[in-house]
Design a protein around this motif. Sequence first.
Motif, PDB file in Angstrom:
ATOM      1  N   ARG A 148       8.526   3.467  -2.062  1.00 37.81           N
ATOM      2  CA  ARG A 148       7.938   4.400  -3.237  1.00 37.81           C
ATOM      3  C   ARG A 148       8.739   4.576  -4.186  1.00 37.81           C
ATOM      4  NH1 ARG A 148       4.063   9.453  -0.368  1.00 37.81           N
ATOM      5  NH2 ARG A 148       2.311   8.338  -0.769  1.00 37.81           N
TER       6      ARG A 148
ATOM      7  N   ASP B  31      -0.534   4.417   7.862  1.00 41.02           N
ATOM      8  CA  ASP B  31      -1.559   4.790   9.023  1.00 41.02           C
ATOM      9  C   ASP B  31      -1.249   4.249  10.386  1.00 41.02           C
ATOM     10  OD1 ASP B  31      -3.277   4.183  10.655  1.00 41.02           O
ATOM     11  OD2 ASP B  31      -4.981   3.733   9.596  1.00 41.02           O
TER      12      ASP B  31
ATOM     13  N   LYS C   5       1.728   3.429  -1.595  1.00 44.26           N
ATOM     14  CA  LYS C   5       0.931   4.420  -2.919  1.00 44.26           C
ATOM     15  C   LYS C   5       0.781   5.585  -1.708  1.00 44.26           C
ATOM     16  CE  LYS C   5      -2.197   5.522  -6.270  1.00 44.26           C
ATOM     17  NZ  LYS C   5      -3.271   5.629  -7.553  1.00 44.26           N
ATOM     18  N   TYR C   6      -0.883   4.843  -0.250  1.00 45.22           N
ATOM     19  CA  TYR C   6      -1.563   5.550   0.906  1.00 45.22           C
ATOM     20  C   TYR C   6      -0.303   6.207   1.556  1.00 45.22           C
ATOM     21  CZ  TYR C   6      -4.424   2.777  -2.520  1.00 45.22           C
ATOM     22  OH  TYR C   6      -4.990   2.446  -3.556  1.00 45.22           O
ATOM     23  N   ASN C   7      -0.992   6.932   2.465  1.00 47.71           N
ATOM     24  CA  ASN C   7      -0.658   7.924   3.311  1.00 47.71           C
ATOM     25  C   ASN C   7      -0.055   6.562   4.810  1.00 47.71           C
ATOM     26  OD1 ASN C   7       0.168  10.472   2.852  1.00 47.71           O
ATOM     27  ND2 ASN C   7      -1.900  10.795   3.092  1.00 47.71           N
TER      28      ASN C   7
ATOM     29  N   HIS D  37       8.687   3.874   4.277  1.00 47.75           N
ATOM     30  CA  HIS D  37       7.711   4.125   3.824  1.00 47.75           C
ATOM     31  C   HIS D  37       8.621   4.797   1.843  1.00 47.75           C
ATOM     32  CE1 HIS D  37       3.437   6.492   2.179  1.00 47.75           C
ATOM     33  NE2 HIS D  37       3.569   5.226   2.099  1.00 47.75           N
TER      34      HIS D  37
ATOM     35  N   TYR E 135       2.094   9.510  -9.481  1.00 40.14           N
ATOM     36  CA  TYR E 135       1.028   9.251  -9.043  1.00 40.14           C
ATOM     37  C   TYR E 135       0.718   7.974  -8.748  1.00 40.14           C
ATOM     38  CZ  TYR E 135      -3.835   8.777  -9.214  1.00 40.14           C
ATOM     39  OH  TYR E 135      -5.240   8.153  -8.547  1.00 40.14           O
ATOM     40  N   LYS E 136       1.552   7.372  -9.122  1.00 41.70           N
ATOM     41  CA  LYS E 136       1.362   5.364  -9.438  1.00 41.70           C
ATOM     42  C   LYS E 136       2.008   5.289  -7.768  1.00 41.70           C
ATOM     43  CE  LYS E 136       1.021   4.477 -14.179  1.00 41.70           C
ATOM     44  NZ  LYS E 136      -0.340   3.722 -13.905  1.00 41.70           N
TER      45      LYS E 136
ATOM     46  N   ASN F 295       0.525  -1.096   0.005  1.00 38.31           N
ATOM     47  CA  ASN F 295      -0.347  -0.017  -0.029  1.00 38.31           C
ATOM     48  C   ASN F 295       0.739   1.192   0.320  1.00 38.31           C
ATOM     49  OD1 ASN F 295      -2.711  -1.332   0.350  1.00 38.31           O
ATOM     50  ND2 ASN F 295      -2.136  -2.291   2.516  1.00 38.31           N
TER      51      ASN F 295
ATOM     52  N   GLY G 290       2.528   7.774  -5.295  1.00 35.57           N
ATOM     53  CA  GLY G 290       1.848   8.189  -4.269  1.00 35.57           C
ATOM     54  C   GLY G 290       1.353   9.553  -4.314  1.00 35.57           C
ATOM     55  N   TYR G 291       2.805  10.126  -5.148  1.00 36.55           N
ATOM     56  CA  TYR G 291       3.012  12.118  -5.116  1.00 36.55           C
ATOM     57  C   TYR G 291       1.169  12.231  -5.565  1.00 36.55           C
ATOM     58  CZ  TYR G 291       7.188   9.964  -2.452  1.00 36.55           C
ATOM     59  OH  TYR G 291       8.338   9.987  -1.708  1.00 36.55           O
ATOM     60  N   GLN G 292       0.887  13.816  -5.253  1.00 33.55           N
ATOM     61  CA  GLN G 292      -0.235  14.425  -5.299  1.00 33.55           C
ATOM     62  C   GLN G 292       0.413  15.401  -6.871  1.00 33.55           C
ATOM     63  OE1 GLN G 292      -3.093  13.762  -4.388  1.00 33.55           O
ATOM     64  NE2 GLN G 292      -1.892  11.936  -3.842  1.00 33.55           N
TER      65      GLN G 292
END
Length: 267
Positions: A215, A180, A176-178, A211, A235-236, A174, A238-240
């Motif tokens: 990435r 948790d 790509k996601y922040n 993390h 984007y793929k 995961n 996880g960066y905006q």
Amino acid sequence: MKCGLIEKAKSQFVDTIEKEAYVWCEKDWKHDEYEHVHHRAQLTFVEEGYQYFHIDQKIYLVPQHHVIWIPSGKAHKITSEAQTVNLTVFLFKSVFEDEFYRNVQVFTAPSVLKEMLLYASKWNQSLIENEEQDLFLKAILKSLPNFCKESNGLEITVPSDIRLIPVCQDINSNFKYNMDIDSLAEKAQMSVRSLQRTFKNETGITLQKYHQLTRILKSIELIDTRKFTLSEVAYKVGYQSLSAFTSSYFAVMKTKPIVRKSHGVSS
């Protein structure tokens, strides 16, 4: 035969070459994914593509235009999903006494070193005694500590504490996601504070750094496919924004990401 060494038994290589040092170039290299060991120190220069070296519970990324130094007798396994891997391997029978040569090192090949390594490829697989070759390879060997001003830190330690395995697996799946952190602590059956402390003690880096490294490693694999623009890669993984990705990539790799043009894709 692999890099001039004869494999007498799986993972065990016999060195029948008398030369102090020699060169082995490999175009479109294919890996076998099992651990092996030999009694020559190894310098590998990745000219194109990338490789992962699995050594002593660590995974080292060696991207394009980087080198890895592996001391004699150090067991290692190599993997890669790169479309094409072109590399040059230098194998040395003896080395200097400096501390540098006793440890695994990964670093960017400065332009001078890169040109020296490419020049040395003219002796590919040559077993004939050659004074220029002997002196030139010895000069490369002697200069390595000076070229290695600082390692890129492109290694990830595999934790031995089994409670951390599901944490690493979750981040790898995961990325790509922040993160948790509460969910990860629950998976490890630890408090957040205990998880952070244990992870740092086991791997030498924080969860946040792990993390980030994950990435960036994934981005290198995507860039290698030459199918995506840098914005798409950002984007793929996880960066905006492209700027955030570029900044993170530079912090890890000490260089900016570049997509080589292919099939209409550009940076």
